[in-house]
Structures are given as structure tokens and as C-alpha cells.
Design a protein around this motif. Structure first.
Motif, PDB file in Angstrom:
ATOM      1  N   ALA A   8       0.815  -1.211   0.000  1.00 16.61           N
ATOM      2  CA  ALA A   8       0.000   0.000   0.000  1.00 16.61           C
ATOM      3  C   ALA A   8       0.849   1.260   0.000  1.00 16.61           C
ATOM      4  O   ALA A   8       0.372   2.342  -0.327  1.00 16.61           O
ATOM      5  CB  ALA A   8      -0.929   0.009   1.217  1.00 16.61           C
ATOM      6  N   SER A   9       2.132   1.157   0.353  1.00 15.16           N
ATOM      7  CA  SER A   9       2.971   2.345   0.359  1.00 15.16           C
ATOM      8  C   SER A   9       3.421   2.724  -1.046  1.00 15.16           C
ATOM      9  O   SER A   9       3.860   3.840  -1.275  1.00 15.16           O
ATOM     10  CB  SER A   9       4.198   2.109   1.250  1.00 15.16           C
ATOM     11  N   HIS A  10       3.333   1.783  -2.002  1.00 14.98           N
ATOM     12  CA  HIS A  10       3.661   2.067  -3.402  1.00 14.98           C
ATOM     13  C   HIS A  10       2.553   1.513  -4.293  1.00 14.98           C
ATOM     14  O   HIS A  10       2.773   0.578  -5.067  1.00 14.98           O
ATOM     15  CB  HIS A  10       5.005   1.448  -3.778  1.00 14.98           C
ATOM     16  N   PRO A  11       1.339   2.082  -4.177  1.00 13.33           N
ATOM     17  CA  PRO A  11       0.211   1.532  -4.928  1.00 13.33           C
ATOM     18  C   PRO A  11       0.292   1.899  -6.397  1.00 13.33           C
ATOM     19  O   PRO A  11       0.917   2.900  -6.776  1.00 13.33           O
ATOM     20  CB  PRO A  11      -0.997   2.213  -4.271  1.00 13.33           C
ATOM     21  N   PRO A  12      -0.316   1.098  -7.241  1.00 13.44           N
ATOM     22  CA  PRO A  12      -0.386   1.464  -8.653  1.00 13.44           C
ATOM     23  C   PRO A  12      -1.250   2.700  -8.832  1.00 13.44           C
ATOM     24  O   PRO A  12      -2.190   2.917  -8.066  1.00 13.44           O
ATOM     25  CB  PRO A  12      -1.044   0.235  -9.299  1.00 13.44           C
ATOM     26  N   PRO A  13      -0.955   3.561  -9.803  1.00 12.28           N
ATOM     27  CA  PRO A  13      -1.750   4.776  -9.996  1.00 12.28           C
ATOM     28  C   PRO A  13      -3.177   4.428 -10.386  1.00 12.28           C
ATOM     29  O   PRO A  13      -3.428   3.466 -11.097  1.00 12.28           O
ATOM     30  CB  PRO A  13      -1.012   5.511 -11.116  1.00 12.28           C
ATOM     31  N   ALA A  14      -4.124   5.238  -9.888  1.00 12.29           N
ATOM     32  CA  ALA A  14      -5.523   5.030 -10.231  1.00 12.29           C
ATOM     33  C   ALA A  14      -5.760   5.413 -11.689  1.00 12.29           C
ATOM     34  O   ALA A  14      -5.079   6.271 -12.256  1.00 12.29           O
ATOM     35  CB  ALA A  14      -6.411   5.864  -9.309  1.00 12.29           C
ATOM     36  N   ASP A  15      -6.743   4.759 -12.295  1.00 13.39           N
ATOM     37  CA  ASP A  15      -7.141   5.064 -13.661  1.00 13.39           C
ATOM     38  C   ASP A  15      -7.885   6.398 -13.658  1.00 13.39           C
ATOM     39  O   ASP A  15      -8.910   6.549 -12.988  1.00 13.39           O
ATOM     40  CB  ASP A  15      -8.045   3.948 -14.179  1.00 13.39           C
ATOM     41  N   VAL A  16      -7.371   7.389 -14.398  1.00 14.35           N
ATOM     42  CA  VAL A  16      -7.975   8.720 -14.384  1.00 14.35           C
ATOM     43  C   VAL A  16      -9.367   8.715 -14.983  1.00 14.35           C
ATOM     44  O   VAL A  16     -10.144   9.645 -14.766  1.00 14.35           O
ATOM     45  CB  VAL A  16      -7.084   9.730 -15.142  1.00 14.35           C
ATOM     46  N   THR A  17      -9.702   7.670 -15.743  1.00 17.42           N
ATOM     47  CA  THR A  17     -11.042   7.613 -16.331  1.00 17.42           C
ATOM     48  C   THR A  17     -12.038   6.927 -15.401  1.00 17.42           C
ATOM     49  O   THR A  17     -13.214   6.841 -15.719  1.00 17.42           O
ATOM     50  CB  THR A  17     -11.005   6.843 -17.663  1.00 17.42           C
ATOM     51  N   CYS A  18     -11.575   6.431 -14.271  1.00 17.20           N
ATOM     52  CA  CYS A  18     -12.435   5.707 -13.334  1.00 17.20           C
ATOM     53  C   CYS A  18     -12.625   6.555 -12.084  1.00 17.20           C
ATOM     54  O   CYS A  18     -11.661   6.871 -11.390  1.00 17.20           O
ATOM     55  CB  CYS A  18     -11.802   4.360 -12.980  1.00 17.20           C
TER      56      CYS A  18
END
Length: 405
Positions: A8-18
Motif C-alpha cells: 500500500a505504500s507504493h500503490p499502482p496509480p488510479a485510472d484517471v477515467t475511473c
């Protein structure tokens, strides 16, 4: 051994379209998972929200994952068992800016999530459902949970952590994904629900509640929840997460009561409501002082260790103690009290010798021995506590221990 729980300290970036991820932890929910997904997808479509339904499957063996995929959900397989593990993996993998999580047993209405979305867009970082405000339908919650368990645990949480949440264990809640990831939640089991609210309250996140309805679940099997076992686990978590309430406040009360009672009884016997209080009561008062001081020292140990381990946030008092306290301070104070106790003990032995080591008057002699012995014990307590605090303050580098196969 490598753990498959996402970091959780290096999470994948969220989808900007979601914009919104509807997250459902799942363990053998084949009877209800399809209906829950259908409702959630219908809500997103009806309100024109760019979102996804994410199922964090925690090892289902009844085809739940296949049903979820067929209904249009994205399925994340989480091999590490536990409610907290499934949810943290799902939160870390979510593509939405906001996450609305809810149990996949069809007890919550995923078609009516608009109050959560509105509150999240209004700037709140944690939006809790409140079943007591929204309504609990007949048969949806056992009386033990409704009238004892949930009110008691929620009340404890509100008092201990100054939380605004009135329903700590509602399974339907929405939050800012980044804000919750920033809390660094650690619980792997059912305590995860409490930890989220506790840490959000301590860290000062913007929290609100919205009414939500609880319906009888649609399972064709007994629930995973075990009333007494899981209730105790939540209460234990709340206590362990609050060293002040678990150790410090009871210790202060016990030490102060013992000290005042000792000072009151030291000159001589007292009579209260016809009861004669003498050296026997003085002995118990001294024991209260000793136990109270021990409890206070435990509070400092727990707070300092918790801050260093990362599961308790730094507090002004904790940081001040860590900054100002030195091992030498405790050693000096402890030795002073210890020497006072030893001196009193030597004096008592001298009086005994002056009487030819024969029988003494218990009332007068014990008023010297009890305080002296108490001072010896307290002096040793403070000395040892200072040494342990010194150990906890030793600077260490961050490191990882890799277990060998």
C-alpha cells in the motif's frame, strides 16, 4: 517468502477515467455475488458514473469468482486469508479515485450508493453507513449485535478516539482511496473495519455518516462472523490501540487512590462508617500504588513501541517523552526512592534490634515497614522501567527479515 499482498505504500496509480470503484470482498458468496454486482453496475450506469466493480476473492471454492467475471466485475484473487487482507489488496488495486466497499452477501443495497458519492464529492474522506439511522429490517441483525455488541463497541470507539462514527462496524462505507492508503492499515482480519475508523479519526480525516439500510443476507450458508469471538477481537483491538485507556488512566487512578489512602492511614488507624481501617488497609493501599505505577509504565512502553512500529500515530506527549526522557533521569529517580526505602528498612531493623529482636507492636512497626518496602519496590520498578524505555529508544535502521524456505 514473498507475500502477495500489494504494497500500500507504493500503490499502482488510479485510472484517471475511473471515478468510483465498488469493492466487494468475497469468500464463497455464489448465492449473492451476482445480485450485488448487478445492483452496483446498474447504479453506476443510471447515475452516469465512470466506475468499476472489483471483487477481491479470498479463495472461494464455490464458483463465486467465475460468477463475478461473468457479471462484468473485475476479479482480484487474494491468496492471503483474512477480511483485512482481501480489502487492502482490493483498495491498492482499485482504479477509482473513490472506493465504496460493501459485503457481498446482499445485505446492503448497492443500487442506492448516491449518498456516499455525494458526500465524497463534497470533500469527506471517509463516509460511513449508519444502519441504526437508515433502518435494520426484521431478521437482518441478531438482537445481541443490535442492542449490545454494536452499540457497546461503537461507544467505546467514540470515547477512546473522539470519533464521530455511531456505527463502527457498518460494512458499507466509502472513502478516498489515497487517504485510506495513507493510513497504512495493518489488520489482516475482521479488526480491519475498526482500524480504518480509528486511524481515520486519529489522523483527522474528514468523516461523516449517511443512513443506510440493512436487510437479511441472502446466503445459503452460515455467516463467517462469530459473535463472541469477533466481538472480543474488535474490543481487544480498541483497547490495545489506546494505551491511555488501557493502561494510563486506570494506572493514574489506582496510584492516586493508593497514595492518598496511604497518607491518610500512615499517622494511625481511622474509623469510617463504623469500620476500623488500620495497617491491613494500608498494605492494600501500598499495593495499589505499586500496581498503578506499573500500569502507567506499561502505557509509556506501549505508546513508544506503537509509534516506532507504525501502528500508533505520533502524539505530542509521546514525542515529548521520547525527546526529553533519558535513561539517566529514570535511574536517578529510581535510585533515590530505592535508597529511601532501604534507609527506612534499616531503621526498622535497628528498632527491632533495640528491642532485643523480640515481639514488636504491629501497628507502629508496620507503619514503618510498609512504606519502606513500598519505596524499595517502586524504586526498582522505576529503575527497570527506565532501562526498558532506554532499550526502546535505541536508534535502529529500517530492515526487513526474510524468512528462509
Amino acid at each position: 517468502m514473498q507475500h502477495d499482498r500489494p504494497d500500500a505504500s507504493h500503490p499502482p496509480p488510479a485510472d484517471v477515467t475511473c471515478a468510483v470503484t465498488v469493492l466487494m470482498p468475497c469468500l464463497d458468496e455464489a448465492a449473492t455475488i451476482g445480485r450485488c454486482i448487478d445492483k452496483a453496475r446498474r447504479f453506476l450506469q443510471t447515475h452516469d458514473i465512470a466506475g468499476e466493480v472489483l471483487v477481491a476473492d479470498n479463495g472461494s471454492s464455490d464458483g463465486s469468482a467465475e460468477i463475478a467475471t461473468a457479471r462484468g466485475a473485475r476479479v482480484l484473487h487474494v491468496q492471503q486469508k483474512g477480511y483485512g487482507n482481501a480489502l487492502m489488496a482490493g483498495i491498492a488495486a482499485a482504479r477509482g479515485e473513490f472506493v465504496i466497499m460493501g459485503d457481498a452477501d446482499d445485505s446492503y443495497d448497492f443500487a442506492n450508493l448516491e449518498p456516499f458519492v455525494q458526500a465524497l464529492h463534497g470533500g469527506f474522506q471517509l463516509v460511513m453507513g449508519n444502519r441504526f439511522q437508515g433502518g435494520i429490517r426484521a431478521g437482518a441483525m441478531p438482537p445481541l449485535h443490535r442492542y449490545l455488541g454494536n452499540p457497546l463497541l461503537s461507544g467505546v470507539g467514540r470515547i477512546f478516539f473522539n470519533s464521530p462514527v455511531g456505527d463502527f462496524h457498518c460494512g458499507l462505507r466509502g472513502f478516498s482511496r489515497q487517504a485510506i492508503l495513507g493510513l497504512d492499515l495493518r489488520s489482516t482480519g475482521m479488526e480491519f473495519a475498526s482500524e480504518m475508523v480509528v486511524k481515520a479519526s486519529i489522523e483527522g480525516l474528514r468523516i461523516t455518516e449517511v443512513p443506510t439500510t440493512l436487510s437479511p443476507d441472502g446466503r445459503d450458508r452460515p455467516p463467517h462472523l462469530r459473535s463472541w469471538r469477533d466481538g472480543w477481537r474488535h474490543l481487544r483491538f480498541l483497547l490495545l490501540y489506546s494505551p491511555d485507556w488501557l493502561f494510563f488512566y486506570p494506572g493514574i487512578v489506582l496510584f492516586a487512590a493508593g497514595l492518598m489512602a496511604s497518607a491518610w492511614l500512615l499517622p494511625g488507624p481511622r474509623t469510617v462508617l463504623g469500620l476500623n481501617l488500620d495497617i491491613h488497609t494500608l498494605l492494600f493501599a501500598a499495593a495499589g500504588m505499586i500496581l498503578g505505577l506499573q500500569s502507567i509504565s506499561f502505557a509509556f512502553f506501549a505508546k513508544l513501541y506503537g509509534m516506532r512500529a507504525g501502528f500508533l500515530p505520533p502524539t505530542a506527549l509521546g514525542l515529548k517523552i521520547a525527546e526529553k526522557f533519558r535513561l539517566e533521569h529514570g535511574l536517578i529517580l529510581g535510585l533515590i526512592i530505592l535508597l529511601g526505602g532501604i534507609s527506612g528498612s534499616v531503621f526498622a531493623v535497628g528498632r527491632w534490634g533495640a528491642e532485643g529482636f523480640g515481639d514488636l507492636v504491629p501497628g507502629s512497626m508496620m507503619r514503618l515497614i510498609i512504606p519502606s518496602a513500598t519505596a524499595v519496590i517502586i524504586g526498582v520498578q522505576i529503575t527497570l522501567s527506565a532501562m526498558l524505555l532506554g532499550v526502546l529508544q535505541i536508534p535502529v535502521r529500517d530492515h526487513q527479515i526474510a524468512s528462509k524456505k
